[in-house]
Write a protein that holds these residues in place. Structure first.
Motif, PDB file in Angstrom:
ATOM      1  N   ALA A   8      44.311  51.739  34.325  1.00  0.00           N
ATOM      2  CA  ALA A   8      45.086  51.113  35.613  1.00  0.00           C
ATOM      3  C   ALA A   8      43.491  49.826  35.314  1.00  0.00           C
ATOM      4  O   ALA A   8      43.799  48.638  36.251  1.00  0.00           O
ATOM      5  N   THR A   9      42.562  51.141  35.923  1.00  0.00           N
ATOM      6  CA  THR A   9      41.115  50.136  35.914  1.00  0.00           C
ATOM      7  C   THR A   9      41.436  48.561  35.521  1.00  0.00           C
ATOM      8  O   THR A   9      41.113  47.578  35.348  1.00  0.00           O
ATOM      9  N   ALA A  10      41.435  49.202  33.816  1.00  0.00           N
ATOM     10  CA  ALA A  10      41.055  47.365  33.196  1.00  0.00           C
ATOM     11  C   ALA A  10      42.313  47.298  32.729  1.00  0.00           C
ATOM     12  O   ALA A  10      42.366  45.965  32.881  1.00  0.00           O
ATOM     13  N   ILE A  11      43.445  47.332  33.188  1.00  0.00           N
ATOM     14  CA  ILE A  11      44.099  45.993  34.087  1.00  0.00           C
ATOM     15  C   ILE A  11      44.238  45.379  34.990  1.00  0.00           C
ATOM     16  O   ILE A  11      45.086  44.614  35.087  1.00  0.00           O
ATOM     17  N   GLU A  12      43.471  45.804  35.997  1.00  0.00           N
ATOM     18  CA  GLU A  12      43.506  45.542  37.050  1.00  0.00           C
ATOM     19  C   GLU A  12      42.874  43.964  36.526  1.00  0.00           C
ATOM     20  O   GLU A  12      42.382  42.981  37.458  1.00  0.00           O
ATOM     21  N   TYR A  13      41.205  44.855  35.941  1.00  0.00           N
ATOM     22  CA  TYR A  13      40.285  43.585  35.408  1.00  0.00           C
ATOM     23  C   TYR A  13      40.953  42.505  34.804  1.00  0.00           C
ATOM     24  O   TYR A  13      40.525  41.592  35.222  1.00  0.00           O
ATOM     25  N   GLY A  14      42.023  43.187  33.631  1.00  0.00           N
ATOM     26  CA  GLY A  14      42.866  41.947  33.580  1.00  0.00           C
ATOM     27  C   GLY A  14      43.064  40.738  34.684  1.00  0.00           C
ATOM     28  O   GLY A  14      43.447  40.017  34.252  1.00  0.00           O
ATOM     29  N   LEU A  15      44.031  41.598  35.648  1.00  0.00           N
ATOM     30  CA  LEU A  15      45.016  40.905  35.952  1.00  0.00           C
ATOM     31  C   LEU A  15      43.304  39.853  37.041  1.00  0.00           C
ATOM     32  O   LEU A  15      43.936  38.660  37.207  1.00  0.00           O
ATOM     33  N   ILE A  16      42.811  40.232  37.619  1.00  0.00           N
ATOM     34  CA  ILE A  16      41.620  39.396  38.557  1.00  0.00           C
ATOM     35  C   ILE A  16      41.376  38.182  36.671  1.00  0.00           C
ATOM     36  O   ILE A  16      41.069  37.367  38.381  1.00  0.00           O
ATOM     37  N   ALA A  17      40.611  38.688  36.029  1.00  0.00           N
ATOM     38  CA  ALA A  17      40.660  37.282  35.164  1.00  0.00           C
ATOM     39  C   ALA A  17      41.853  36.475  34.585  1.00  0.00           C
ATOM     40  O   ALA A  17      41.104  35.040  34.469  1.00  0.00           O
ATOM     41  N   ALA A  18      42.702  37.124  35.105  1.00  0.00           N
ATOM     42  CA  ALA A  18      43.920  35.807  34.498  1.00  0.00           C
ATOM     43  C   ALA A  18      43.928  35.196  34.846  1.00  0.00           C
ATOM     44  O   ALA A  18      44.748  33.475  35.505  1.00  0.00           O
ATOM     45  N   ALA A  21      42.957  29.534  38.580  1.00  0.00           N
ATOM     46  CA  ALA A  21      42.492  28.852  39.771  1.00  0.00           C
ATOM     47  C   ALA A  21      41.134  28.131  39.422  1.00  0.00           C
ATOM     48  O   ALA A  21      41.643  26.587  39.470  1.00  0.00           O
ATOM     49  N   ILE A  22      40.915  28.556  38.342  1.00  0.00           N
ATOM     50  CA  ILE A  22      39.795  26.906  37.691  1.00  0.00           C
ATOM     51  C   ILE A  22      40.601  26.302  37.005  1.00  0.00           C
ATOM     52  O   ILE A  22      40.320  24.648  36.766  1.00  0.00           O
TER      53      ILE A  22
END
Length: 64
Positions: free
Chosen positions: A15-25, A30-31
């Motif tokens: 779940a943590t890895a998925i959360e980091y992936g969503l944040i990066a996406a 946004a950029i």
């Protein structure tokens, strides 16, 4: 078998890895949105800065 199931349910490392992936996406979206919206204005600003620097040094930094 029940120990395996209870360990699987308590494991949150995926779940943590998925959360980091969503944040990066979301950050990438946004950029890209900001660069698309403000790209032409930023280009003009940087070209103006480059022209000013070229004029201040007496050199044409564009090579032309």
């Amino acid at each position: 078998m029940t120990k395996f199931v209870s360990r699987f349910v308590k494991d949150e490392s995926g779940a943590t890895a998925i959360e980091y992936g969503l944040i990066a996406a979301l950050m990438a979206v946004a950029i890209i949105t900001c660069l698309t919206a403000f790209g032409p204005q930023m280009k003009e600003a940087f070209e103006g800065i480059g022209d000013s620097m070229g004029n201040a040094s007496g050199n044409d930094i564009t090579g032309g």
